[in-house]
Structure formats: structure tokens, C-alpha cells
Design a protein around this motif. Sequence first.
Motif, PDB file in Angstrom:
ATOM      1  N   ILE A 108       0.712  -1.378   0.082  1.00  0.00           N
ATOM      2  CA  ILE A 108       0.020   0.098   0.137  1.00  0.00           C
ATOM      3  C   ILE A 108       0.871   1.220  -0.085  1.00  0.00           C
ATOM      4  CG2 ILE A 108      -1.785  -1.076   0.957  1.00  0.00           C
ATOM      5  CD1 ILE A 108      -1.246   0.199   3.753  1.00  0.00           C
ATOM      6  N   THR A 141       0.629   3.776  -3.309  1.00  0.00           N
ATOM      7  CA  THR A 141       0.107   5.206  -3.056  1.00  0.00           C
ATOM      8  C   THR A 141       0.786   6.169  -3.938  1.00  0.00           C
ATOM      9  OG1 THR A 141      -0.615   4.742  -0.974  1.00  0.00           O
ATOM     10  CG2 THR A 141      -0.310   6.970  -1.319  1.00  0.00           C
ATOM     11  N   TYR A 167      -4.493   5.492  -4.145  1.00  0.00           N
ATOM     12  CA  TYR A 167      -3.911   4.981  -2.846  1.00  0.00           C
ATOM     13  C   TYR A 167      -3.896   3.534  -2.648  1.00  0.00           C
ATOM     14  CZ  TYR A 167      -5.211   9.977  -1.580  1.00  0.00           C
ATOM     15  OH  TYR A 167      -5.202  11.383  -1.902  1.00  0.00           O
ATOM     16  N   TYR A 180      -4.957   1.680   0.023  1.00  0.00           N
ATOM     17  CA  TYR A 180      -5.976   0.802   0.801  1.00  0.00           C
ATOM     18  C   TYR A 180      -7.344   1.459   0.642  1.00  0.00           C
ATOM     19  CZ  TYR A 180      -8.066  -1.505   4.800  1.00  0.00           C
ATOM     20  OH  TYR A 180      -8.911  -2.216   5.661  1.00  0.00           O
ATOM     21  N   ALA A 181      -8.421   0.511   0.307  1.00  0.00           N
ATOM     22  CA  ALA A 181      -9.783   0.844   0.255  1.00  0.00           C
ATOM     23  C   ALA A 181     -10.540   0.057   1.258  1.00  0.00           C
ATOM     24  CB  ALA A 181     -10.348   0.458  -1.206  1.00  0.00           C
ATOM     25  N   TYR A 212      -1.803   6.588   3.228  1.00  0.00           N
ATOM     26  CA  TYR A 212      -1.957   5.451   2.468  1.00  0.00           C
ATOM     27  C   TYR A 212      -3.654   5.139   2.008  1.00  0.00           C
ATOM     28  CZ  TYR A 212       2.839   4.277   4.021  1.00  0.00           C
ATOM     29  OH  TYR A 212       4.115   4.248   4.366  1.00  0.00           O
ATOM     30  N   THR A 213      -4.397   6.037   2.577  1.00  0.00           N
ATOM     31  CA  THR A 213      -5.740   6.029   2.134  1.00  0.00           C
ATOM     32  C   THR A 213      -6.328   7.733   2.393  1.00  0.00           C
ATOM     33  OG1 THR A 213      -7.984   5.123   2.456  1.00  0.00           O
ATOM     34  CG2 THR A 213      -6.959   5.352   4.456  1.00  0.00           C
ATOM     35  N   THR A 214      -7.637   7.735   2.259  1.00  0.00           N
ATOM     36  CA  THR A 214      -7.895   9.229   2.467  1.00  0.00           C
ATOM     37  C   THR A 214      -8.982   9.302   3.331  1.00  0.00           C
ATOM     38  OG1 THR A 214      -8.999  11.131   1.097  1.00  0.00           O
ATOM     39  CG2 THR A 214      -9.257   8.675   0.234  1.00  0.00           C
ATOM     40  N   GLN A 257     -12.768   8.485   2.619  1.00  0.00           N
ATOM     41  CA  GLN A 257     -13.091   7.067   2.685  1.00  0.00           C
ATOM     42  C   GLN A 257     -14.326   6.997   4.013  1.00  0.00           C
ATOM     43  OE1 GLN A 257     -10.259   3.702   2.008  1.00  0.00           O
ATOM     44  NE2 GLN A 257     -10.224   3.617   4.230  1.00  0.00           N
ATOM     45  N   ASN A 310     -13.602   1.824  -6.440  1.00  0.00           N
ATOM     46  CA  ASN A 310     -12.125   2.051  -6.408  1.00  0.00           C
ATOM     47  C   ASN A 310     -11.377   1.041  -6.860  1.00  0.00           C
ATOM     48  OD1 ASN A 310     -12.118   4.822  -5.594  1.00  0.00           O
ATOM     49  ND2 ASN A 310     -12.793   4.303  -3.737  1.00  0.00           N
ATOM     50  N   ARG A 364      -6.993   1.993  -6.157  1.00  0.00           N
ATOM     51  CA  ARG A 364      -6.847   1.289  -4.881  1.00  0.00           C
ATOM     52  C   ARG A 364      -6.262   0.039  -4.936  1.00  0.00           C
ATOM     53  NH1 ARG A 364      -8.625   5.635  -3.947  1.00  0.00           N
ATOM     54  NH2 ARG A 364      -9.849   6.340  -2.486  1.00  0.00           N
ATOM     55  N   GLY A 397      -8.410  -4.058  -0.903  1.00  0.00           N
ATOM     56  CA  GLY A 397      -9.645  -3.486  -0.185  1.00  0.00           C
ATOM     57  C   GLY A 397     -10.408  -4.613   0.682  1.00  0.00           C
TER      58      GLY A 397
END
Length: 417
Positions: free
Chosen positions: A179, A183, A188, A190-191, A237-239, A242, A253, A259, A262
Amino acid sequence: MKKILIMMLIALLPFVLFANGAKEAEQVQDDPNETLELVLMTKDSTASGFKDWISLVEKACNLKITVVATPTNSNDRQAKVTTVLSTADKSVDIITVNDEMYTAFKNTCWLASLNDVMTAEVRKEFPQAYLNDMVITKEGNIYSVPMYFSVLGWFVNTDIMKECGVESIATYDDFITLIKKATSGDRYGYADAWDSAYAFNSLGSFINLFGGDYYNWNDPQTQKGVHELVNILREGYTTRSQMADQYEQVYQNLVAGKRAVGLLYTNQIAKFNKAGLYTPNGPITMIVPPVANEKVGSVAYCSSWHYILNNASEHKTAAKRFLNYAASKQGQLDYTKCFGTFPAYLELLSNPELDNLTGINEMREYVEKVTLRGRPIVAEAMEYISEIGNLFHRLLLEEISEADFFASAQKATEKYI
């Protein structure tokens, strides 16, 4: 208003309809040559394959089944089912419910016991940890027949893995490596579904990875799992967007290549397959959860929907015919073939007749290598889920510290358990 109605009815569990619900109607000798009538309230009535399935059931059980559709909205569905059961409505015999509803109902007098259907011999064919976590009461009774089997699986985009030079994510360190490398820009690593009504699945999944206990927020391993999950956001690594995502957004995603990894339920496999994205070579596939704690190994949540028998039913003989069939090897196989789901009767996963079922090999691997657990659902399921989810959001927004989150989560847990 519907939520208030549900809460009022559930709060009156020790008192409501005790006289009417405490005793089941006397069983009569069943003549299998006699066609009996049955009313089934189900979520499946609009699903592809339903007509074929209902015809199979009627023929196998010598039944004439009247179908009543449950509301599609989850809150409306729970309100409707709660009303039917709590008012001893005799017009409905068997109802399909999810884990949340079953947990709310299983300790009431609204459901008929199914110990004579789900005998010890039959129970051993179903996921044991799931039955113990979710289905069987503290008294050892059972009030449902699981309809099918679903897993909250780890899905990866293999194209992104190849691009990042990551061959596998067998360990948690492998997962972090992927991840981090994945990114870049608006992509990114991770989902996940961090909507407040879904986040408990994510929290529990990470707590399980590290060997924690969702009901004990003071456990160091529980705290480790939460810290690692939150740290995925802290490291970028994610937003934060989310926090509004449910599983549909996770699916989208992954499909869009936005992503790399996930968490999704296995009922999404059919959608990936329909989009031409789920094949033995990817680009989307389900993998065994990475190992974060060698003593724990791979762990994942599983879930099901259930058939329950209304205790007020006047057609219990017909209902038991249906339920015995539904719990049987043939009944589970018929359901699987008609709906494309995975059977809760685990022996069927190795049945050659299912070799062409999309995702069957991955499900076989999960059953062989992964400890499958029921989710942390209590009688007041949505209240507890929402309270933990809202606390998690405050933690993600840095409105509270991890220490504050653990203290508040433990308080909430003690309130609802």
C-alpha cells in the motif's frame, strides 16, 4: 419513528407475548404425500434465479409457497420483521433475516426453536466458529438455519501488485509495503468502508489480525489493531473521504484501479466477474488475509442470512419440511446453484458440481487456511455499531486521542453487552 418502534419492542422482550409465544403449537404427524401451504417472507424474491429456486423447494418439500417480499431498505425491513414477530402475526411462517436481526430476536420468545432441525449432526456441517459466535445461544439453543455463507475478504488488484514489484502479501509487513508503493497521486494503497455503520467490520478485522478482542478495548492487541488501521490514514495510504464510503465505493475504487487492496464481502465476486475483472489471473482476486501475529494466523469475518420460524406460525409442520430441506446438503446445493452464492454447508465447497462457480477456489482456501469468526453484533446492534463508528470517526478526525477512543469504546461496550 421506525427506530423508536424497534427499540421499544426489543426493550419489552421479557414481557411481550410471553403467554402466546412460550409454547409452540403441537406437532402433528407429517404425511409427506400431503401438499401443505407455507408463507415465506424473503429478501430474495426479486433476485435472479428465485423462480427456479422456489419451484425446486415446492417440488422437494411438497409445498405450496406464498411469497411475501421484505422491504429493500434495511431500516424498513427490520421494522417490518420486528412488527410481524412481536405482534404474533400468524400470516407469515418463515422469514429471512440478517445477522443483526437474528441477534436481536434469538433471545426473545418470538422464534420457534430449531434444535430438532439443526441437530448436533447437522450443525457440524456448518462453520463452527460462526455458529458459536453468532447463532447458538448461551443455553445451547438454535433458532435459525443459515442460508448461505459470505466472507469479508481481502481483495487485491494484481496489476498494481506487479507494477509495485510485490509478489504476495502473506504477512502484514508485505501488506504495508504494497500500500506504500501503490500510493501515488490520486491512487491510494488501501480501500475500506469507513462509513459509521460499516466501520465496525474494519475495526474488528484489524483487531482480529493482531489477536485482540473487540469487546475488550483495554487489551493491548486490540489497541494495536486499531492503531495500525488508523495509521494507514496517518501515513497517507488512504484518504479521509473514505469515512463516507460503503462497500459500493470500495468496489468502484478497485475496479477503477484507484486502490490496491480493499476489504469486501464475497457477494461482490459475481459483480467483478460480470465486469470481466475476476479471473484466475486477475486483475482482481481475493487473497487470504495477511498474518500479523503468528500465534493467531489468518482471521476473517464471515456472515450469513438466516431462515427463522415465527413462533406464532400455524404451519409449523410445513415449515419444518422447508427448514429440514434448507439445512440439508441438497437444499444448500440447490440454493447455491440458483443464486450463485457460497454454501454454509461446508462439505459442498469441495463438490465438483461447483467447480465452475466464480471464486470457489478462493473460498475453499479461506475455509482451509483462515479462522472464520462471527462479527461483534449485540441485541441493540445498530446502536452499538453507530456509537463505535462515530467514535472511530472522531479518532480519524483527530478530535480525540487513541486513549480517549479506547476508554469511550469500552464504556459503550459495557453499556450494550
